[in-house]
Design an enzyme around this catalytic site. Structure first.
Site, PDB file in Angstrom:
ATOM      1  N   ALA A  63      -0.336   3.046  -5.435  1.00 19.56           N
ATOM      2  CA  ALA A  63       0.385   2.118  -4.563  1.00 19.56           C
ATOM      3  C   ALA A  63       1.476   1.446  -5.384  1.00 19.56           C
ATOM      4  O   ALA A  63       1.396   1.410  -6.618  1.00 19.56           O
ATOM      5  CB  ALA A  63      -0.592   1.075  -4.032  1.00 19.56           C
ATOM      6  N   GLY A 102      -3.774   5.213  -5.227  1.00 17.53           N
ATOM      7  CA  GLY A 102      -3.320   5.711  -3.930  1.00 17.53           C
ATOM      8  C   GLY A 102      -2.742   7.115  -4.005  1.00 17.53           C
ATOM      9  O   GLY A 102      -2.745   7.847  -3.011  1.00 17.53           O
ATOM     10  N   GLU A 125      -7.703   1.436  -9.892  1.00 15.18           N
ATOM     11  CA  GLU A 125      -7.514   0.156  -9.190  1.00 15.18           C
ATOM     12  C   GLU A 125      -8.308  -0.981  -9.814  1.00 15.18           C
ATOM     13  O   GLU A 125      -7.855  -2.134  -9.847  1.00 15.18           O
ATOM     14  CB  GLU A 125      -7.919   0.297  -7.709  1.00 15.18           C
ATOM     15  CG  GLU A 125      -6.952   1.064  -6.846  1.00 15.18           C
ATOM     16  CD  GLU A 125      -7.157   2.576  -6.853  1.00 15.18           C
ATOM     17  OE1 GLU A 125      -7.859   3.082  -7.759  1.00 15.18           O
ATOM     18  OE2 GLU A 125      -6.607   3.248  -5.968  1.00 15.18           O
TER      19      GLU A 125
HETATM   20  C1  3H9 Z   1      -3.515   1.411  -5.681  1.00 13.22           C
HETATM   21  O1  3H9 Z   1      -3.105   2.521  -5.713  1.00 13.22           O
HETATM   22  C2  3H9 Z   1      -4.169   0.802  -4.501  1.00 13.22           C
HETATM   23  C3  3H9 Z   1      -4.648   1.817  -3.494  1.00 13.22           C
HETATM   24  O2  3H9 Z   1      -5.930   2.272  -3.811  1.00 13.22           O
HETATM   25  C4  3H9 Z   1      -4.811   1.223  -2.125  1.00 13.22           C
HETATM   26  C5  3H9 Z   1      -3.639   0.844  -1.369  1.00 13.22           C
HETATM   27  C6  3H9 Z   1      -3.927   0.434   0.018  1.00 13.22           C
HETATM   28  N1  3H9 Z   1       3.743   0.508  -9.009  1.00 13.22           N
HETATM   29  O3  3H9 Z   1       3.314   2.324 -17.785  1.00 13.22           O
HETATM   30  P1  3H9 Z   1       4.726   2.777 -17.935  1.00 13.22           P
HETATM   31  C7  3H9 Z   1       6.231   1.110 -13.471  1.00 13.22           C
HETATM   32  S1  3H9 Z   1      -3.318   0.383  -7.000  1.00 13.22           S
HETATM   33  C8  3H9 Z   1       4.931   0.026  -9.405  1.00 13.22           C
HETATM   34  O4  3H9 Z   1       5.558   2.080 -18.912  1.00 13.22           O
HETATM   35  P2  3H9 Z   1       3.748   5.324 -18.859  1.00 13.22           P
HETATM   36  C9  3H9 Z   1       5.980   0.244 -14.703  1.00 13.22           C
HETATM   37  O5  3H9 Z   1       5.965  -1.116 -14.380  1.00 13.22           O
HETATM   38  C10 3H9 Z   1      -2.346   1.309  -8.143  1.00 13.22           C
HETATM   39  N2  3H9 Z   1       5.458   0.246 -10.631  1.00 13.22           N
HETATM   40  O6  3H9 Z   1       4.810   4.355 -18.200  1.00 13.22           O
HETATM   41  C11 3H9 Z   1       7.173   0.636 -15.568  1.00 13.22           C
HETATM   42  O7  3H9 Z   1       8.291  -0.064 -15.064  1.00 13.22           O
HETATM   43  P3  3H9 Z   1       9.459  -0.531 -16.050  1.00 13.22           P
HETATM   44  C12 3H9 Z   1      -3.131   2.299  -8.873  1.00 13.22           C
HETATM   45  C13 3H9 Z   1       4.744   0.989 -11.468  1.00 13.22           C
HETATM   46  O8  3H9 Z   1       4.340   6.665 -18.818  1.00 13.22           O
HETATM   47  C14 3H9 Z   1       7.360   2.122 -15.242  1.00 13.22           C
HETATM   48  O9  3H9 Z   1       6.707   2.334 -13.990  1.00 13.22           O
HETATM   49  N3  3H9 Z   1      -2.318   2.903  -9.900  1.00 13.22           N
HETATM   50  C15 3H9 Z   1       3.493   1.522 -11.127  1.00 13.22           C
HETATM   51  O10 3H9 Z   1       3.262   4.752 -20.156  1.00 13.22           O
HETATM   52  C16 3H9 Z   1       6.759   3.050 -16.261  1.00 13.22           C
HETATM   53  O11 3H9 Z   1       5.402   2.684 -16.489  1.00 13.22           O
HETATM   54  C17 3H9 Z   1      -2.245   2.392 -11.145  1.00 13.22           C
HETATM   55  O12 3H9 Z   1      -2.884   1.433 -11.462  1.00 13.22           O
HETATM   56  C18 3H9 Z   1       2.995   1.258  -9.836  1.00 13.22           C
HETATM   57  N4  3H9 Z   1       1.812   1.754  -9.402  1.00 13.22           N
HETATM   58  O13 3H9 Z   1       2.480   5.306 -17.891  1.00 13.22           O
HETATM   59  C19 3H9 Z   1      -1.352   3.121 -12.116  1.00 13.22           C
HETATM   60  N5  3H9 Z   1       3.003   2.213 -12.176  1.00 13.22           N
HETATM   61  O14 3H9 Z   1       9.988   0.718 -16.670  1.00 13.22           O
HETATM   62  C20 3H9 Z   1      -0.594   2.152 -12.957  1.00 13.22           C
HETATM   63  C21 3H9 Z   1       3.939   2.138 -13.147  1.00 13.22           C
HETATM   64  O15 3H9 Z   1      10.378  -1.282 -15.179  1.00 13.22           O
HETATM   65  N6  3H9 Z   1       0.322   2.797 -13.842  1.00 13.22           N
HETATM   66  N7  3H9 Z   1       4.978   1.390 -12.723  1.00 13.22           N
HETATM   67  O16 3H9 Z   1       8.762  -1.421 -17.072  1.00 13.22           O
HETATM   68  C22 3H9 Z   1      -0.025   3.385 -14.996  1.00 13.22           C
HETATM   69  O17 3H9 Z   1      -1.180   3.459 -15.352  1.00 13.22           O
HETATM   70  C23 3H9 Z   1       1.071   3.905 -15.878  1.00 13.22           C
HETATM   71  O18 3H9 Z   1       2.263   3.269 -15.503  1.00 13.22           O
HETATM   72  C24 3H9 Z   1       1.300   5.438 -15.798  1.00 13.22           C
HETATM   73  C25 3H9 Z   1       2.572   5.807 -16.588  1.00 13.22           C
HETATM   74  C26 3H9 Z   1       0.087   6.155 -16.406  1.00 13.22           C
HETATM   75  C27 3H9 Z   1       1.493   5.879 -14.376  1.00 13.22           C
END
Ligand code: 3H9
Length: 697
Positions: A63, A102, A125
């Site tokens: 999400a 998501g 999450e």
């Molecule tokens: C969910 O899904 C809820 C659902 O179950 C239900 C809904 C109803 N959104 O970490 P990085 C940005 S909860 C917005 O440096 P990496 C991050 O801020 C979600 N932005 O890169 C950064 O921005 P900036 C469940 C996001 O390669 C840029 O992307 N998902 C999101 O080291 C790069 O990120 C998670 O919890 C996001 N979801 O790692 C996943 N994710 O460049 C959370 C990232 O401006 N994310 N950004 O600073 C991660 O674990 C890591 O970002 C990921 C990439 C592994 C994806």
């Protein structure tokens, strides 16, 4: 058609492509685009099957976290996932990078999943204080069974593609790097074989197998220890259990209720703040992204003690050769033996192999002379906190090291400018403050001196990433950000004990707040001699540092865990602090000497004095520009001192409490107790008068 999701057809395959950098998060535009593209695919008579694939570095990573806390806009993700699952045409999700939260839930709504072997999947999450809220808690256990679903959902850990295949989360794994080609090939196979839609919601065999087992009770019991103080992991278990006790539709409703409870919890707010703050700290004010960085291929460390050894391990772990200098062979041998023992212990726990132990040890060498530093790119000095000694060492390093080599100090309190002034290259001098245990704690406080060059600052930030630390850039002052605040808390904790609290009462208030250990248990871990020598240095420099019962402990040789006795006592091989009547006696004797009549102290007073003093100091640190943003302070405390991430760090926590409440109490303490530490910070007063928070700055 939205620009972020497009539909086109290749042969008999309708291709839905998401392109929303950086991580294809499910923003409102993406959700609407997914629905519109699906409708197009359904209407397209020539499309036999549909393929969902993403552009860029990853499949949908979840999400859009930036939308949390804002009003929800339709279509919601659960409805999008349902629409995909209800499609009459089979849909294949093609996964590369990370299918998270998501994103994985969307893939689970598809009928088949193919992944590149490098891909990972997960439902993280819980790390944001949430649970999967788009059917993940109901669909995942239908594929994996209860135990694995509980593990994945309550830890948020990712699973590699091969394991995901074994767990039936994906149906096929392909080598290579072309996800679209892999997806098209799989989709063609589904079309050719006339495979039907296969809805995860309809699978029941794994549910039957676990029905009525005690897996949930057992899991909850285990979580009591592992997830102490946390809200959402327990809700995750409730939601997964609903998959086994309720029909799918009702299970999804239950998941939704629990998801909303988590969404509204303060822990969710704290963890989401921590998530973004951790990423923001890498963007340093005034330091351009294009600043050149120096290559760090070899490193020297001075001091083979606890700190020096831990620091050296970070580089060996990252494959960078490191040479440790000591004054005496005996100390060097001892230090190297401790490093080996640490690695051996890690290997015993199965976290690294014996071959890795040898490989890392082969990257670490020892020396008794700085002559061996003539070619290193960086030297980190990690000797004890003595201004004179550090300045002497920096003068010698200046002569021994090649031009362009960075000279860093691991000092936790002393002035970097003063140390830099002992060299002819102050532009190459910087503070690299590691936290004990240095091979474990994630924080690297990077202290810029007045003359430190941008190139050296940028190199230090890049280096932090390379050795898997979170680097926070801070200014130069006594104790920088972390220890400056810690010392205020420490002095207050000490005063509380002087006045009548016991060390264990103070520590319990802090652990109840979520710290892994209290002030005094932490002193024992770091070594009481460290605080003692800092106080002695300050006394030498003419400062009025009051006498303390901790000085008495240090003078008795009770140096903390390393001597099995400090503020607490310790059993052989056990780090659990045990209150010691001998220490009570020392404290009582101290009170008597000082003419202090002890009184009962409430836990609330301990909380306010230990925590508000930090917040007040944090505000002064911001005022002076030592930290650029309140989030820099938050991350320093989360990764350096174990501040619970679910409270978002001390400044975010203060915002949640209410700055007006904090200011009122600080003013009261200033009246009652006096002392510079309770003088209300001008910034705190200003924010309260403007009705603003630290996070508004
Ligand atoms: C969910 O899904 C809820 C659902 O179950 C239900 C809904 C109803 N959104 O970490 P990085 C940005 S909860 C917005 O440096 P990496 C991050 O801020 C979600 N932005 O890169 C950064 O921005 P900036 C469940 C996001 O390669 C840029 O992307 N998902 C999101 O080291 C790069 O990120 C998670 O919890 C996001 N979801 O790692 C996943 N994710 O460049 C959370 C990232 O401006 N994310 N950004 O600073 C991660 O674990 C890591 O970002 C990921 C990439 C592994 C994806």
């Amino acid at each position: 058609m939205s620009e972020v999701v497009t539909y086109n057809r290749e042969g008999s395959i309708g291709v839905i492509t998401v392109n929303y950098p950086p991580v294809n998060a499910l923003s409102h535009a993406v959700r609407s685009g997914l629905v519109a593209a699906l409708e197009q695919g359904q209407k397209d008579a020539d499309a036999k099957v549909l393929l969902l694939v993403c552009e860029g570095r990853t499949f949908i990573a979840g999400a859009d976290i930036r939308e949390f806390g804002k009003p929800m806009q339709d279509p919601g993700l659960p409805s999008v996932v349902d629409q995909y699952e209800n499609s009459d045409k089979p849909i294949i999700a093609a996964i590369h990078g990370t299918a998270l939260g998501g994103g994985l839930e969307t893939a689970l709504g598809c009928h088949y999943r193919v992944a590149l072997s490098s891909a990972k999947v997960g439902l993280p999450e819980v790390k944001l204080g949430l649970l999967p809220g788009a059917g993940g808690t109901q669909r995942l256990p239908r594929l994996t069974g209860a135990q694995k679903a509980l593990e994945m959902i309550t830890t948020g850990e990712f699973v590699g593609a091969k394991d995901a295949l074994a767990l039936s989360i994906v149906d096929a794994v392909e080598d290579g790097s072309d996800i679209k080609a892999a997806g098209l090939a799989y989709a063609q196979k589904v079309a050719d074989e006339g495979k039907p839609v296969r809805r995860v919601r309809d699978l029941t065999d794994k549910l039957q197998a676990d029905k009525g087992s005690d897996v949930f009770e057992q899991f909850r019991a285990g979580l009591q220890k592992k997830a102490r103080g946390l809200f959402s992991p327990f809700k995750c278990v409730d939601a997964v259990e609903a998959a086994f006790s309720l029909p799918f539709e009702d299970g999804v409703k239950r998941e939704r209720e629990l998801f909303m409870e988590c969404m509204e919890s303060p822990q969710r707010a704290g963890l989401v703040h921590s998530f973004f703050a951790e990423r923001e700290v890498s963007k340093v004010k005034g330091l351009s992204k294009d600043t050149p960085v120096r290559d760090i291929r070899t490193v020297g460390v001075i001091g083979a003690g606890t700190m020096g050894g831990g620091i050296a391990m970070n580089f060996a772990n990252a494959g960078i050769p490191v040479t440790i200098a000591e004054v005496k062979q005996e100390a060097l041998d001892k230090g190297l033996a401790v490093i080996r023992r640490n690695y051996e212990n890690t290997a015993k726990k199965g976290r690294i192999t014996q071959a890795q132990v040898e490989e890392r040890m082969s990257l670490i060498s020892g020396t008794l002379t700085y002559d061996d530093f003539s070619d290193v790119d960086l030297v980190i000095e990690a000797v004890f906190e003595s201004r004179d000694l550090k300045r002497k060492i920096f003068g010698q390093l200046d002569d021994a090291c090649k031009p362009g080599a960075i000279l860093a100090s691991n000092t936790s309190t002393l002035s970097i400018d003063d140390i830099a002034a002992a060299t002819k290259r102050p532009q190459d001098v910087i503070g690299l403050h590691f936290f004990s245990p240095a091979n474990v704690m994630k924080l690297l406080e990077i202290v810029r001196g007045e003359k430190t060059s941008d190139e050296v600052k940028a190199t230090a930030m890049a280096l932090a990433k390379k050795i898997r630390k979170v680097g926070v850039m801070v200014g130069n002052c006594y104790g920088f950000v972390g220890n400056r605040m810690l010392h205020k808390r420490g002095a207050e904790a000490m005063a509380l004990v002087n006045e009548g609290a016991s060390p264990q009462q103070v520590d319990k208030v802090l652990t109840d707040l979520g710290f892994p250990m209290g002030q005094f248990a932490m002193s024992d871990l770091a070594g009481i001699d460290i605080g003692y020598s800092i106080r002695q240095e300050r006394r030498k420099a003419g400062e009025d540092v009051p006498a303390s019962w901790m000085d008495k402990l240090a003078e008795q040789g009770r140096l903390g865990q390393k001597t099995q006795a400090g503020v607490y006592k310790y059993e052989e091989g056990n780090r659990k602090p045990i209150p010691d009547p001998e220490v009570d006696r020392v404290i009582a004797e101290f009170r008597e000497e000082q003419g202090i009549k002890s009184r009962d102290i409430t836990d609330q007073e301990i909380l306010e004095r230990c925590m508000y003093v930090m917040v007040n100091e944090g505000a002064k640190i911001l005022e002076e520009g030592i930290a650029d943003r309140s989030l820099d302070i938050d991350i320093t405390w989360i990764y350096g001192y174990g501040f619970p991430a679910y409270r978002g760090g001390p400044m975010f926590w203060a915002d949640q409490i209410g700055l007006d409440i904090i200011l009122g109490t600080v003013e009261q303490f200033y009246d009652d107790l006096g002392g510079e530490q309770w003088k209300p910070a001008a910034l705190l007063q200003k924010l309260v008068s403007e009705g603003r928070k630290f996070s508004d700055l």
